[in-house]
Design a protein around this motif. Structure first.
Motif, PDB file in Angstrom:
ATOM      1  N   PHE A 155     -28.622 -36.226   9.143  1.00 23.57           N
ATOM      2  CA  PHE A 155     -29.823 -36.411   9.958  1.00 23.57           C
ATOM      3  C   PHE A 155     -30.495 -37.776   9.762  1.00 23.57           C
ATOM      4  O   PHE A 155     -30.939 -38.373  10.759  1.00 23.57           O
ATOM      5  N   PRO A 156     -30.624 -38.310   8.537  1.00 29.66           N
ATOM      6  CA  PRO A 156     -31.252 -39.636   8.425  1.00 29.66           C
ATOM      7  C   PRO A 156     -30.521 -40.719   9.214  1.00 29.66           C
ATOM      8  O   PRO A 156     -31.167 -41.632   9.746  1.00 29.66           O
ATOM      9  N   LEU A 157     -29.205 -40.615   9.331  1.00 34.83           N
ATOM     10  CA  LEU A 157     -28.456 -41.579  10.144  1.00 34.83           C
ATOM     11  C   LEU A 157     -28.835 -41.450  11.613  1.00 34.83           C
ATOM     12  O   LEU A 157     -29.044 -42.453  12.303  1.00 34.83           O
ATOM     13  N   ALA A 158     -28.954 -40.221  12.101  1.00 33.01           N
ATOM     14  CA  ALA A 158     -29.359 -40.005  13.495  1.00 33.01           C
ATOM     15  C   ALA A 158     -30.778 -40.508  13.720  1.00 33.01           C
ATOM     16  O   ALA A 158     -31.076 -41.106  14.765  1.00 33.01           O
ATOM     17  N   ALA A 159     -31.672 -40.289  12.760  1.00 33.35           N
ATOM     18  CA  ALA A 159     -33.046 -40.770  12.893  1.00 33.35           C
ATOM     19  C   ALA A 159     -33.079 -42.295  12.915  1.00 33.35           C
ATOM     20  O   ALA A 159     -33.825 -42.899  13.695  1.00 33.35           O
ATOM     21  N   TYR A 160     -32.271 -42.928  12.090  1.00 32.53           N
ATOM     22  CA  TYR A 160     -32.197 -44.389  12.069  1.00 32.53           C
ATOM     23  C   TYR A 160     -31.680 -44.918  13.407  1.00 32.53           C
ATOM     24  O   TYR A 160     -32.217 -45.898  13.955  1.00 32.53           O
ATOM     25  N   LEU A 161     -30.635 -44.277  13.946  1.00 32.23           N
ATOM     26  CA  LEU A 161     -30.097 -44.706  15.235  1.00 32.23           C
ATOM     27  C   LEU A 161     -31.129 -44.535  16.348  1.00 32.23           C
ATOM     28  O   LEU A 161     -31.245 -45.392  17.228  1.00 32.23           O
ATOM     29  N   ALA A 162     -31.880 -43.445  16.310  1.00 33.49           N
ATOM     30  CA  ALA A 162     -32.908 -43.231  17.329  1.00 33.49           C
ATOM     31  C   ALA A 162     -33.981 -44.314  17.247  1.00 33.49           C
ATOM     32  O   ALA A 162     -34.449 -44.808  18.279  1.00 33.49           O
ATOM     33  N   VAL A 163     -34.361 -44.701  16.038  1.00 27.50           N
ATOM     34  CA  VAL A 163     -35.363 -45.762  15.874  1.00 27.50           C
ATOM     35  C   VAL A 163     -34.829 -47.087  16.404  1.00 27.50           C
ATOM     36  O   VAL A 163     -35.530 -47.816  17.113  1.00 27.50           O
ATOM     37  N   ARG A 164     -33.595 -47.419  16.087  1.00 29.21           N
ATOM     38  CA  ARG A 164     -33.012 -48.683  16.560  1.00 29.21           C
ATOM     39  C   ARG A 164     -32.874 -48.703  18.081  1.00 29.21           C
ATOM     40  O   ARG A 164     -33.167 -49.712  18.723  1.00 29.21           O
ATOM     41  N   ILE A 165     -32.434 -47.588  18.658  1.00 29.61           N
ATOM     42  CA  ILE A 165     -32.310 -47.516  20.114  1.00 29.61           C
ATOM     43  C   ILE A 165     -33.687 -47.600  20.760  1.00 29.61           C
ATOM     44  O   ILE A 165     -33.866 -48.251  21.805  1.00 29.61           O
TER      45      ILE A 165
END
Length: 172
Positions: A155-165
């Motif tokens: 989940f932290p990877l998905a949250a990081y990707l959402a922030v970058r996008i």
């Protein structure tokens, strides 16, 4: 004048065209990751669509209306091969739970968001295993535990990707 203002890199930058649809497109793209040629007999592959869905909902409550969870869940069901309506119902329930969490909490930090996401992920994994067992699949609830743990740790990877996008889509 300030040197950063003369550079021109941050002037006249606004949201990208179609910025309202970028969160939904990223959830669909994450759901498409199940098309990768990875074979697993035990089902450890995380539901990237669900992870990205929860990450976007936690990042921005206004990213999409509540009713978008049903079409996004339908797309996820069609792409992943899950029973039609499984992700639609789960994702709608997740949106409603997240609305309740937003109303009940004054503030959230990283650890609280991870804990809430962990509960939602574990609950959805349990419901999916129970529904699969009811439909006749040889799935035990204990088989869903490793997949849920992998999803929680991813989940932290998905949250990081959402922030970058999100930064890209808003032009920041």
């Amino acid at each position: 004048m300030v040197r950063a203002a003369l550079a021109g890199k941050t002037l006249n930058r606004g949201p990208v065209h179609g910025a309202a649809y970028v969160p939904a497109a990223s959830v669909v793209a994450a759901s498409l990751l199940v098309a990768l040629p990875i074979v697993s007999l035990s089902g450890w592959w995380p539901s990237f669509g669900l992870l990205m869905f929860i990450a976007w909902r936690m990042l921005r409550a206004d990213a999409w209306p509540v009713w978008w969870s049903a079409p996004l869940g339908l797309v996820n069901d069609l792409l992943t091969g899950a029973p039609i309506g499984m992700s639609m119902a789960l994702w709608t329930a997740i949106m409603l739970v997240m609305d309740l969490v937003d109303r009940r909490t004054q503030w959230r930090d990283y650890w609280i968001e991870w804990a809430v996401a962990s509960l939602l992920i574990a609950g959805s994994a349990w419901v999916e295993a129970e529904v699969s067992g009811l439909s006749g699949a040889p799935v035990r609830t204990a088989m869903a535990v490793p997949a849920a743990l992998i999803e929680i740790l991813t989940f932290p990877l998905a949250a990081y990707l959402a922030v970058r996008i999100d930064r890209w889509r808003l032009g920041r």
